[in-house]
Design a protein around this motif. Structure first.
Motif, PDB file in Angstrom:
ATOM      1  N   THR A  71     117.854 -14.918   3.347  1.00 36.34           N
ATOM      2  CA  THR A  71     116.701 -15.312   4.157  1.00 36.34           C
ATOM      3  C   THR A  71     116.279 -16.736   3.814  1.00 36.34           C
ATOM      4  O   THR A  71     116.349 -17.155   2.656  1.00 36.34           O
ATOM      5  CB  THR A  71     115.490 -14.377   3.932  1.00 36.34           C
ATOM      6  OG1 THR A  71     115.101 -14.402   2.551  1.00 36.34           O
ATOM      7  CG2 THR A  71     115.822 -12.957   4.344  1.00 36.34           C
ATOM      8  N   ARG A  72     115.821 -17.466   4.833  1.00 38.24           N
ATOM      9  CA  ARG A  72     115.304 -18.823   4.669  1.00 38.24           C
ATOM     10  C   ARG A  72     113.984 -18.926   5.426  1.00 38.24           C
ATOM     11  O   ARG A  72     113.904 -18.569   6.608  1.00 38.24           O
ATOM     12  CB  ARG A  72     116.284 -19.866   5.209  1.00 38.24           C
ATOM     13  CG  ARG A  72     117.576 -19.956   4.416  1.00 38.24           C
ATOM     14  CD  ARG A  72     117.380 -20.593   3.055  1.00 38.24           C
ATOM     15  NE  ARG A  72     118.348 -20.103   2.069  1.00 38.24           N
ATOM     16  CZ  ARG A  72     118.384 -20.482   0.822  1.00 38.24           C
ATOM     17  NH1 ARG A  72     117.489 -21.368   0.373  1.00 38.24           N
ATOM     18  NH2 ARG A  72     119.258 -19.982  -0.021  1.00 38.24           N
ATOM     19  N   ALA A  73     112.943 -19.397   4.750  1.00 38.39           N
ATOM     20  CA  ALA A  73     111.607 -19.469   5.335  1.00 38.39           C
ATOM     21  C   ALA A  73     111.339 -20.865   5.894  1.00 38.39           C
ATOM     22  O   ALA A  73     111.549 -21.869   5.214  1.00 38.39           O
ATOM     23  CB  ALA A  73     110.558 -19.125   4.287  1.00 38.39           C
ATOM     24  N   ALA A  74     110.865 -20.906   7.133  1.00 35.02           N
ATOM     25  CA  ALA A  74     110.432 -22.159   7.760  1.00 35.02           C
ATOM     26  C   ALA A  74     108.905 -22.168   7.765  1.00 35.02           C
ATOM     27  O   ALA A  74     108.276 -21.367   8.450  1.00 35.02           O
ATOM     28  CB  ALA A  74     110.977 -22.265   9.181  1.00 35.02           C
ATOM     29  N   ILE A  75     108.329 -23.067   6.971  1.00 39.53           N
ATOM     30  CA  ILE A  75     106.875 -23.133   6.782  1.00 39.53           C
ATOM     31  C   ILE A  75     106.407 -24.531   7.160  1.00 39.53           C
ATOM     32  O   ILE A  75     106.922 -25.519   6.617  1.00 39.53           O
ATOM     33  CB  ILE A  75     106.504 -22.816   5.324  1.00 39.53           C
ATOM     34  CG1 ILE A  75     107.069 -21.445   4.917  1.00 39.53           C
ATOM     35  CG2 ILE A  75     104.998 -22.865   5.118  1.00 39.53           C
ATOM     36  CD1 ILE A  75     107.101 -21.212   3.429  1.00 39.53           C
ATOM     37  N   PHE A  76     105.456 -24.602   8.057  1.00 46.09           N
ATOM     38  CA  PHE A  76     105.008 -25.909   8.551  1.00 46.09           C
ATOM     39  C   PHE A  76     103.540 -26.165   8.220  1.00 46.09           C
ATOM     40  O   PHE A  76     102.724 -25.246   8.173  1.00 46.09           O
ATOM     41  CB  PHE A  76     105.195 -25.990  10.073  1.00 46.09           C
ATOM     42  CG  PHE A  76     106.626 -26.096  10.504  1.00 46.09           C
ATOM     43  CD1 PHE A  76     107.204 -27.332  10.725  1.00 46.09           C
ATOM     44  CD2 PHE A  76     107.405 -24.956  10.674  1.00 46.09           C
ATOM     45  CE1 PHE A  76     108.536 -27.437  11.122  1.00 46.09           C
ATOM     46  CE2 PHE A  76     108.729 -25.046  11.067  1.00 46.09           C
ATOM     47  CZ  PHE A  76     109.297 -26.290  11.300  1.00 46.09           C
ATOM     48  N   LYS A  77     103.242 -27.446   7.989  1.00 46.21           N
ATOM     49  CA  LYS A  77     101.867 -27.911   7.829  1.00 46.21           C
ATOM     50  C   LYS A  77     101.791 -29.339   8.350  1.00 46.21           C
ATOM     51  O   LYS A  77     102.602 -30.183   7.962  1.00 46.21           O
ATOM     52  CB  LYS A  77     101.439 -27.858   6.352  1.00 46.21           C
ATOM     53  CG  LYS A  77      99.975 -28.242   6.138  1.00 46.21           C
ATOM     54  CD  LYS A  77      99.525 -27.956   4.710  1.00 46.21           C
ATOM     55  CE  LYS A  77     100.144 -28.906   3.712  1.00 46.21           C
ATOM     56  NZ  LYS A  77      99.588 -28.730   2.337  1.00 46.21           N
ATOM     57  N   ASN A  78     100.852 -29.582   9.247  1.00 45.69           N
ATOM     58  CA  ASN A  78     100.707 -30.913   9.846  1.00 45.69           C
ATOM     59  C   ASN A  78     102.019 -31.401  10.454  1.00 45.69           C
ATOM     60  O   ASN A  78     102.413 -32.564  10.292  1.00 45.69           O
ATOM     61  CB  ASN A  78     100.191 -31.915   8.811  1.00 45.69           C
ATOM     62  CG  ASN A  78      98.828 -31.533   8.257  1.00 45.69           C
ATOM     63  OD1 ASN A  78      97.997 -30.967   8.980  1.00 45.69           O
ATOM     64  ND2 ASN A  78      98.600 -31.820   6.990  1.00 45.69           N
ATOM     65  N   ASP A  79     102.707 -30.493  11.129  1.00 47.52           N
ATOM     66  CA  ASP A  79     103.965 -30.793  11.822  1.00 47.52           C
ATOM     67  C   ASP A  79     105.080 -31.225  10.880  1.00 47.52           C
ATOM     68  O   ASP A  79     106.031 -31.911  11.296  1.00 47.52           O
ATOM     69  CB  ASP A  79     103.755 -31.867  12.893  1.00 47.52           C
ATOM     70  CG  ASP A  79     102.805 -31.414  13.993  1.00 47.52           C
ATOM     71  OD1 ASP A  79     102.716 -30.196  14.226  1.00 47.52           O
ATOM     72  OD2 ASP A  79     102.149 -32.273  14.603  1.00 47.52           O
ATOM     73  N   LYS A  80     104.977 -30.845   9.615  1.00 49.44           N
ATOM     74  CA  LYS A  80     106.031 -31.107   8.643  1.00 49.44           C
ATOM     75  C   LYS A  80     106.524 -29.779   8.065  1.00 49.44           C
ATOM     76  O   LYS A  80     105.776 -28.804   8.000  1.00 49.44           O
ATOM     77  CB  LYS A  80     105.525 -32.018   7.520  1.00 49.44           C
ATOM     78  CG  LYS A  80     105.130 -33.410   7.991  1.00 49.44           C
ATOM     79  CD  LYS A  80     104.725 -34.297   6.813  1.00 49.44           C
ATOM     80  CE  LYS A  80     104.410 -35.711   7.275  1.00 49.44           C
ATOM     81  NZ  LYS A  80     104.096 -36.613   6.134  1.00 49.44           N
TER      82      LYS A  80
END
Length: 203
Positions: A71-80
């Motif tokens: 599994t690989r998590a894609a986590i975003f904050k402020n479009d990053k």
């Protein structure tokens, strides 16, 4: 796509493993064991890895052989997007799914261990056949599962697996651990993040 020698070795190894699982005749079992040993010898010769290392990676399965899951998590904050640093390269937080974990619980666990964050998985981005997307090709199958997550709480602390954690824009990505995630896979995660109607992709 034209098959490579690795494809043939992997197929032979899987056939040998299936034969060991279902055969009852002692002579057939011996033949399948020898076929499995030959595949390890070929892999060792072609890869320059010691035979015992190859056997540990390649010949320890029991039962019918199936792909491993990552599994690989894609986590975003402020479009990053969040990446963690392992040695000298960067990757999405993630890893092998443990035997007592689900896709969801393993994603949560890996992010906590590698990035110090408590997250909630909210969207399935893709399920990919690793050998179609990442190099080097492995001598066994891997399903890579990319999951979008929302941050609940937490902060990064250096640990035994990762030394740094940071958010990156798509045009400022650091050197990636391409065996774990490629630029194309990171772009896919950005596409899923920006598309409210994203439909999970699969090979």
């Amino acid at each position: 796509m034209e098959k490579t020698w690795i494809d043939w070795v992997v197929e032979l190894q899987a056939l040998a493993q299936a034969g060991l699982q279902y055969s009852k005749n002692i002579f057939d079992i011996e033949r399948f064991e020898r076929i499995r040993d030959i595949t390890a010898e070929i892999m060792s010769k072609q890869s320059d890895l010691p035979l015992e290392v190859v056997k540990d990676l390649f010949c320890n399965e029991t039962g019918y052989q199936t792909p491993k899951m990552d599994t690989r998590a894609a986590i975003f904050k402020n479009d990053k997007i969040l990446l963690v640093k392992e040695q000298d390269t960067w990757a999405l937080p993630g890893g092998w799914i443990d035997v007592n974990e689900s896709v969801k619980s393993n994603t949560i666990k890996e992010v906590k261990e590698e990035a110090g964050l408590n997250v909630m998985p909210v969207k399935l981005i893709a399920v990919q056949d690793r050998n179609k997307h990442n190099k080097p090709q492995y001598a066994y199958g891997v399903c890579k599962i990319f999951v979008m997550c929302d941050i609940i709480s937490g902060e990064f602390q250096p640990n035994t697996e990762t030394s740094e954690s940071s958010f990156f824009a798509l045009d400022e990505l650091p050197e990636l651990a391409s065996e774990k995630n490629t630029i194309e896979q990171i772009c896919m995660c950005f596409d899923a993040y920006l598309d409210e109607n994203w439909v999970a992709q699969f090979d």
